[in-house]
Scaffold this active site. Sequence first.
Site, PDB file in Angstrom:
ATOM      1  N   LYS A 120       1.409  20.786  42.532  1.00 19.10           N
ATOM      2  CA  LYS A 120       1.257  20.480  41.108  1.00 19.10           C
ATOM      3  C   LYS A 120       2.427  21.042  40.309  1.00 19.10           C
ATOM      4  O   LYS A 120       3.007  20.349  39.472  1.00 19.10           O
ATOM      5  CB  LYS A 120      -0.053  21.041  40.571  1.00 19.10           C
ATOM      6  CG  LYS A 120      -0.331  20.648  39.121  1.00 19.10           C
ATOM      7  CD  LYS A 120      -1.511  21.403  38.542  1.00 19.10           C
ATOM      8  CE  LYS A 120      -1.118  22.820  38.178  1.00 19.10           C
ATOM      9  NZ  LYS A 120      -2.175  23.541  37.424  1.00 19.10           N
ATOM     10  N   ASP A 138      -3.888  18.146  37.278  1.00 16.71           N
ATOM     11  CA  ASP A 138      -4.591  19.401  37.042  1.00 16.71           C
ATOM     12  C   ASP A 138      -6.056  19.079  36.786  1.00 16.71           C
ATOM     13  O   ASP A 138      -6.509  17.947  36.988  1.00 16.71           O
ATOM     14  CB  ASP A 138      -3.963  20.167  35.869  1.00 16.71           C
ATOM     15  CG  ASP A 138      -4.191  19.477  34.538  1.00 16.71           C
ATOM     16  OD1 ASP A 138      -4.649  18.311  34.520  1.00 16.71           O
ATOM     17  OD2 ASP A 138      -3.931  20.096  33.493  1.00 16.71           O
TER      18      ASP A 138
END
Length: 211
Positions: A120, A138
Amino acid sequence: MNAQKRAEIFRRLQAANPKPTTELEYRNTFQLLIAVILSAQATDKSVNLATARFFPTHETPQSILDMGLEALTEHIRTIGLYKTKAANVIRTCAILVEKHNGQVPADRAALEALPGVGRKTANVVLNTAFGHPVIAVDTHIFRVANRTGLAPGKTVEEVEKRLTRLTPAPYRLDAHHWLILHGRYICLARKPKCPQCGIADLCEYRDKTVA
């Protein structure tokens, strides 16, 4: 969800916010990387408050190394997991100096090799700093993708793959920012603000909040 509806969702998000960007505050790519590392399980607001204490005078990996672990830890102690994050930042800075001439690499494998940098974080840096059309998923984006029906998936990786494949190419670069902001301010976890949502009529969520 069909392709036409998906494209209209992004068209509206773009119309409402033509130039979306991260809410993290930074001056260069290195500071962006550090801010994203610090933002894991923390709010952007809390990270900005902490980095404001040292970003103005520390813009390079060597500068952070010169400051040292103890001082850095003190600066970020208001952020969750601050001890682990401080150690990761120091180690990351050392690797950037030793292996990358103090520069942040624009390469996924090199980024993910840095302490505290997962997929991420790498995606955020690749997208925001280097303009790669990748999508960092997320908790907000995971929720929005599943709730709306935009790109449902049981895991973060599954949602990322589906969003990457299904998001129309003209919107892929900014999709991450539009979706995270939508999840942060409109499509809230406990009580989504459906009456204020610009894509409510396109959303496939069955239990929409009523005015």
